[in-house]
Design a protein around this motif. Structure first.
Motif, PDB file in Angstrom:
ATOM      1  N   LYS A 161      10.760   0.431   2.323  1.00 43.04           N
ATOM      2  CA  LYS A 161      10.741  -0.719   2.466  1.00 43.04           C
ATOM      3  C   LYS A 161       9.389  -1.136   3.625  1.00 43.04           C
ATOM      4  CE  LYS A 161      14.113  -4.242   1.948  1.00 43.04           C
ATOM      5  NZ  LYS A 161      15.199  -4.846   2.377  1.00 43.04           N
ATOM      6  N   SER A 162       8.406  -1.849   2.893  1.00 47.24           N
ATOM      7  CA  SER A 162       7.283  -2.180   3.603  1.00 47.24           C
ATOM      8  C   SER A 162       7.426  -3.535   4.310  1.00 47.24           C
ATOM      9  CB  SER A 162       6.030  -2.300   2.609  1.00 47.24           C
ATOM     10  OG  SER A 162       5.951  -3.561   2.067  1.00 47.24           O
ATOM     11  N   LYS A 163       6.747  -3.690   5.332  1.00 48.16           N
ATOM     12  CA  LYS A 163       6.971  -5.005   6.234  1.00 48.16           C
ATOM     13  C   LYS A 163       6.145  -6.334   5.493  1.00 48.16           C
ATOM     14  CE  LYS A 163       8.241  -2.955  10.316  1.00 48.16           C
ATOM     15  NZ  LYS A 163       7.836  -1.492  10.477  1.00 48.16           N
ATOM     16  N   VAL A 164       5.217  -6.058   4.157  1.00 48.16           N
ATOM     17  CA  VAL A 164       4.803  -6.921   3.695  1.00 48.16           C
ATOM     18  C   VAL A 164       5.807  -7.803   2.994  1.00 48.16           C
ATOM     19  CG1 VAL A 164       3.043  -7.349   1.582  1.00 48.16           C
ATOM     20  CG2 VAL A 164       2.940  -5.449   3.147  1.00 48.16           C
TER      21      VAL A 164
ATOM     22  N   TRP B  61       0.928  -1.168  -0.017  1.00 45.22           N
ATOM     23  CA  TRP B  61       0.046  -0.142   0.111  1.00 45.22           C
ATOM     24  C   TRP B  61       0.951   1.290  -0.049  1.00 45.22           C
ATOM     25  CZ3 TRP B  61       0.557   3.538   3.890  1.00 45.22           C
ATOM     26  CH2 TRP B  61       1.168   3.118   5.089  1.00 45.22           C
ATOM     27  N   ASN B  62       2.106   1.243   0.777  1.00 50.88           N
ATOM     28  CA  ASN B  62       2.755   2.343   0.646  1.00 50.88           C
ATOM     29  C   ASN B  62       3.384   2.995  -0.606  1.00 50.88           C
ATOM     30  OD1 ASN B  62       4.455  -0.066   1.363  1.00 50.88           O
ATOM     31  ND2 ASN B  62       6.118   1.538   0.778  1.00 50.88           N
ATOM     32  N   ARG B  63       3.471   2.076  -1.524  1.00 49.50           N
ATOM     33  CA  ARG B  63       3.839   2.399  -2.881  1.00 49.50           C
ATOM     34  C   ARG B  63       2.838   3.133  -3.590  1.00 49.50           C
ATOM     35  NH1 ARG B  63       8.511  -1.872  -3.848  1.00 49.50           N
ATOM     36  NH2 ARG B  63       9.529  -1.285  -1.913  1.00 49.50           N
ATOM     37  N   TRP B  64       1.600   2.453  -3.565  1.00 51.13           N
ATOM     38  CA  TRP B  64       0.427   3.316  -4.273  1.00 51.13           C
ATOM     39  C   TRP B  64       0.236   4.693  -3.542  1.00 51.13           C
ATOM     40  CZ3 TRP B  64      -0.905   1.469  -8.556  1.00 51.13           C
ATOM     41  CH2 TRP B  64      -0.965  -0.145  -8.430  1.00 51.13           C
ATOM     42  N   LEU B  65       0.275   4.861  -2.235  1.00 53.42           N
ATOM     43  CA  LEU B  65       0.216   5.988  -1.702  1.00 53.42           C
ATOM     44  C   LEU B  65       1.342   6.988  -2.100  1.00 53.42           C
ATOM     45  CD1 LEU B  65      -1.344   7.704   0.636  1.00 53.42           C
ATOM     46  CD2 LEU B  65       0.541   6.898   2.267  1.00 53.42           C
ATOM     47  N   GLY B  66       2.585   6.481  -2.324  1.00 52.95           N
ATOM     48  CA  GLY B  66       3.648   7.201  -2.789  1.00 52.95           C
ATOM     49  C   GLY B  66       3.519   7.621  -4.142  1.00 52.95           C
TER      50      GLY B  66
ATOM     51  N   PHE C  32      16.916   2.104   0.288  1.00 56.63           N
ATOM     52  CA  PHE C  32      17.422   2.968   1.225  1.00 56.63           C
ATOM     53  C   PHE C  32      18.099   4.126   0.428  1.00 56.63           C
ATOM     54  CE2 PHE C  32      21.416   5.009   3.121  1.00 56.63           C
ATOM     55  CZ  PHE C  32      20.991   5.154   4.311  1.00 56.63           C
ATOM     56  N   ALA C  33      18.664   3.886  -0.827  1.00 55.88           N
ATOM     57  CA  ALA C  33      19.574   5.068  -1.457  1.00 55.88           C
ATOM     58  C   ALA C  33      18.645   6.101  -2.221  1.00 55.88           C
ATOM     59  CB  ALA C  33      20.512   4.376  -2.576  1.00 55.88           C
ATOM     60  N   TYR C  34      17.564   5.421  -2.883  1.00 53.92           N
ATOM     61  CA  TYR C  34      16.615   6.179  -3.754  1.00 53.92           C
ATOM     62  C   TYR C  34      16.033   7.519  -3.015  1.00 53.92           C
ATOM     63  CZ  TYR C  34      15.697   5.505  -8.658  1.00 53.92           C
ATOM     64  OH  TYR C  34      15.792   5.307  -9.982  1.00 53.92           O
ATOM     65  N   PRO C  35      15.279   7.273  -1.905  1.00 54.07           N
ATOM     66  CA  PRO C  35      14.674   8.478  -1.371  1.00 54.07           C
ATOM     67  C   PRO C  35      15.716   9.682  -1.259  1.00 54.07           C
ATOM     68  CG  PRO C  35      14.184   6.736  -0.202  1.00 54.07           C
ATOM     69  CD  PRO C  35      15.197   6.147  -1.119  1.00 54.07           C
TER      70      PRO C  35
END
Lengths: 116, 135
Positions: free
Chosen positions: B129-132, A97-102, B82-85
């Motif tokens: 990075k998501s925890k999914v 979901w965080n990527r869609w939000l982004g 990590f690097a992209y943001p």
């Protein structure tokens, strides 16, 4: 017209990024010395990536002539949207979901920029 | 290899600063061309004939090349997520440079600032990075 050119640049850089990543994975992972790193530059993925990027830069220069750089440059972030959508619909990846939000934030930001 | 890993922060910073410089120098170069009406790749022919434009462009392209190289070297140590943001900093640098560098002198506008801030937030979220598990 300038938006078509930006779309071309975004597509070419997205392809270039993927190729760069593939090349780096294959060549750089096992490189130990500077000369091995140098040799890794000459893999076909990297060469192809450079060709894509060179073409993208040529088109980008025309965009820069037509538009403010402070307006045009953030449009490059559309690359994230393109890569995410192709991962979802072409590669059938599960997108957290965080990527869609982004992506929503990026689209909102671009819409604001486009009006300036 | 160890030297690269020890200096990965420097390489990442160098990459960010140079990629902003690349955009600003290329813009400065293209601004040297005036009154071109046929907007296609033939414009690049005019760049080659204009010495000042050419110098800016070569400077911009050199920055771009070194930036790309140091980015790839930094990625030996850092994960992309990590690097992209950190690349988001480039948007800020390009904006500030375009507005405050007299060679370019673009307009500061709240709408453009808001747009760039939204994009920055978006770039951070996209790369977090998501925890999914399926990541």
């Amino acid at each position: 017209m300038e938006y078509v050119l930006i779309a071309i640049v975004v597509t070419l850089t997205s392809i270039g990024q993927v190729l760069q990543k593939l090349g780096a994975d294959r060549g750089l992972k096992n490189a130990k010395t500077m000369s091995q790193i140098f040799c890794a530059m000459f893999q076909w993925e990297i060469i192809l990536a450079i060709i894509c990027l060179a073409a993208a830069i040529a088109v980008w220069l025309v965009v820069l002539y037509m538009m403010d750089v402070s307006k045009a440059f953030p449009f490059i972030s559309l690359g994230f949207v393109v890569v995410l959508l192709s991962a979802r619909f072409y590669l059938k990846e599960n997108i957290p979901w965080n990527r869609w939000l982004g992506v929503l934030f990026i689209i909102a930001g671009i819409s604001l920029l486009a009006q300036t | 290899m160890n030297a690269i890993k020890a200096n990965a922060v420097l390489l990442l910073s160098l990459s960010i600063v140079l990629s902003a410089c690349a955009q600003l120098f290329m813009k400065a170069g293209m601004m040297q061309l005036h009154g071109v009406t046929n907007l296609d790749l033939s414009i690049l022919q005019l760049v080659v004939e204009n010495k000042i434009a050419l110098v800016w462009l070569v400077a911009g392209l050199s920055c771009y090349a070194v930036s790309m190289l140091s980015w790839m070297l930094a990625l030996i140590k850092y994960e992309l997520s990590f690097a992209y943001p950190f690349l988001g900093v480039t948007y800020i640098l390009v904006y500030l440079g375009a507005v405050y560098w007299h060679q370019i002198g673009e307009q500061l506008s709240w709408q453009r600032t808001a747009g760039i801030v939204l994009i920055l937030i978006g770039v951070v979220f996209v790369n977090r990075k998501s925890k999914v598990k399926n990541n």
